[in-house]
Design an enzyme around this catalytic site. Structure first.
Site, short mmCIF file in Angstrom:
data_model
loop_
_atom_site.label_atom_id
_atom_site.label_comp_id
_atom_site.label_asym_id
_atom_site.label_seq_id
_atom_site.Cartn_x
_atom_site.Cartn_y
_atom_site.Cartn_z
N GLY A 159 0.93 -1.37 0.20
CA GLY A 159 -0.18 0.09 0.01
C GLY A 159 0.91 1.21 -0.08
O GLY A 159 1.93 1.09 0.01
N SER A 160 0.19 2.36 -0.13
CA SER A 160 0.80 3.39 -0.08
C SER A 160 0.00 4.97 0.38
O SER A 160 -0.97 4.59 0.47
CB SER A 160 1.49 4.14 -1.35
OG SER A 160 0.34 4.25 -2.33
N GLY A 161 0.72 5.82 0.55
CA GLY A 161 -0.17 7.07 1.07
C GLY A 161 -0.78 6.89 2.15
O GLY A 161 -1.76 7.77 2.39
N SER A 162 -0.33 6.21 3.29
CA SER A 162 -0.81 6.13 4.55
C SER A 162 -1.78 5.26 4.66
O SER A 162 -2.94 5.31 5.98
CB SER A 162 -0.81 7.46 5.39
OG SER A 162 0.32 8.09 5.32
N GLY A 164 -4.63 2.69 5.25
CA GLY A 164 -4.64 1.57 6.28
C GLY A 164 -3.76 1.76 7.43
O GLY A 164 -3.35 0.83 8.41
N ARG A 287 10.97 5.02 -5.93
CA ARG A 287 10.34 5.80 -6.82
C ARG A 287 10.58 7.35 -6.52
O ARG A 287 11.03 7.46 -5.59
CB ARG A 287 8.64 5.82 -7.00
CG ARG A 287 7.97 5.57 -5.56
CD ARG A 287 6.69 5.78 -5.46
NE ARG A 287 5.85 5.73 -4.32
CZ ARG A 287 6.01 6.74 -3.44
NH1 ARG A 287 6.68 7.96 -3.75
NH2 ARG A 287 5.32 6.75 -2.47
#
Length: 424
Positions: A159-162, A164, A287
């Protein structure tokens, strides 16, 4: 798409709240013609606004991606392939490699994106990471938290972007949040998948990110996050207000992490907490940073990391901005407009005023009229962004906060109009 002598540069999907638009602009500045490979071009409003060419296909099918890119290459030529989306960087690298174009190691990127495999590799090479366990059910999550010791942080393995990510202070919170995570596990296409969750020790200390390119440290960034139990990033300060020794220590830790993971080609974004015992790596992202950090890096230092990524993937000369940056303002800050309520966006106001405020170089909304805003405690809660410069950290931060406060996101009932909070 009509014929042209200009070579294509392919982007495999795009991020939605950061620098996707910047990538296309930099490709054009390099004399290339950007084309977005996507399942749904409507997800990216800038595509229409900037007249970016698109090819719609199943971007989760690597063979289909390679076939589309081969068609571009057989036409007027294909200079390179990359992605500004966390979910597609590995396949962009794999597609590029299949076509003989410059690329990072796609398999190393894929392993890095699996947080349990990443942690295992880092620990095996002596890179400091939190105590952790990957689990597959609620009961195992509770047992792991008991073993690690509360408080713990639970997060999806991928996942990404905080999304969960949550601090759990006791067994009850751990069990409750584990049930949420295991109950909503989906892949990038929204299909239900077996979930794996990382249970890790909470690390006290300020958070930073180290931005690197080809194994060199470009800058260290100070992060601002929402109050616990969530970790939504609300702003960044560039460069971090640290002494030279502390910055070097963080940079060395990031480089050791990249080496352990078999990375170091092109851009990477490494998140680190500086604990009382020293730096602890929270996550390595193979990235370029999101969250408008590259825009702020360029404003502060003159180094254009977006252009560097394009040049690297296209096999062009190393851009001067990486090794010999142009003069920058010295300091820059990013502040986000954070959703305070839910509802459908009725109007976006104050963008022009924010853009004209002192020191502001970028003021953009990420919420468009008609969008349904929901509080997710992730990057999706960020509805607008301001990047401002200053002679020091405090001035840049104040300018960004004040300008963000000028942006209004008006929501239809039952939500009330909200104003940017400048990340506070």
């Amino acid at each position: 798409m009509n014929g042209t002598a200009v070579r294509w540069f392919a982007f495999l999907e795009s991020n939605t709240t950061g620098t996707g638009r910047e990538f296309c602009a930099r490709a054009r500045a390099r004399g290339l013609r950007p084309v977005l490979l996507t399942r749904d071009a409507a997800r990216y409003p800038y595509v229409t606004e900037d007249a970016v060419d698109t090819l719609e296909l199943d971007t989760s099918d690597l063979d289909a991606v390679v076939s589309a890119c081969r068609g571009l290459a057989e036409g007027t030529g294909l200079a390179g392939i990359t992605s500004s989306s966390e979910y597609f960087v590995a396949d962009a690298a794999r597609a590029a490699a299949r076509l003989g174009l410059p690329a990072a190691d796609g398999d190393a990127i894929a392993r890095c994106r699996s947080k349990d495999l990443q942690r295992a590799a880092l620990a095996a090479h002596g890179v400091p990471v939190p105590a952790w366990t990957a689990v597959s059910d609620v009961a195992a999550a509770v047992r792991a938290a008991d073993a690690v010791g509360h408080p713990v942080v639970l997060k999806p393995v991928s996942g990404s972007g905080s999304s969960g990510v949550r601090l759990c202070r006791d067994r009850a919170e751990t069990e409750e949040w584990a049930r949420v995570l295991f109950g909503r596990a989906t892949d990038e296409r929204g299909n239900a998948v077996p979930a794996r969750v990382l249970v890790e020790a909470a690390v006290d200390g300020p958070e930073f990110s180290v931005e690197t390119f080809d194994g060199d440290v470009v800058t260290v960034v100070a992060k601002h996050t929402a109050p616990a139990p969530h970790f939504v990033e609300t702003g960044h300060d560039i460069p971090a207000p640290l002494d030279a020794g502390a910055s070097a220590e963080l940079g060395d830790t990031a480089l050791a992490a990249l080496k352990a993971l078999g990375l170091g080609w092109g851009a990477a974004h490494t998140e680190i907490r500086r604990s009382a015992d020293g730096p602890v790596v929270i996550e390595v992202n193979p990235r370029l940073a999101g969250g408008m950090i590259p825009v702020a890096v360029r404003a502060a230092t003159g180094t254009d990391l977006v252009d560097a990524v394009i040049a690297r993937a296209a096999g062009l000369d190393t851009p001067p901005g990486v090794s010999v940056p142009e003069a920058g303002a010295g300091h820059a800050a990013v502040r986000f407009v954070i959703a305070a309520g839910e509802g459908r966006v009725k109007a976006v106001t104050g963008i022009r005023e924010a853009g004209a405020a002192p020191g502001v170089v970028v003021a953009v909304p990420t919420a468009v009229v008609g969008r349904q805003v929901r509080i997710t405690h992730s990057f999706q809660d960020r509805l607008g962004c301001v990047v401002a410069t200053g002679s020091g950290t405090a001035q840049a931060a104040t300018r960004a906060e004040q300008a963000a406060g000028l942006i209004g996101i008006e929501l239809e009932e039952p939500a009330t109009p909200e104003k940017g909070n400048g990340g506070r």
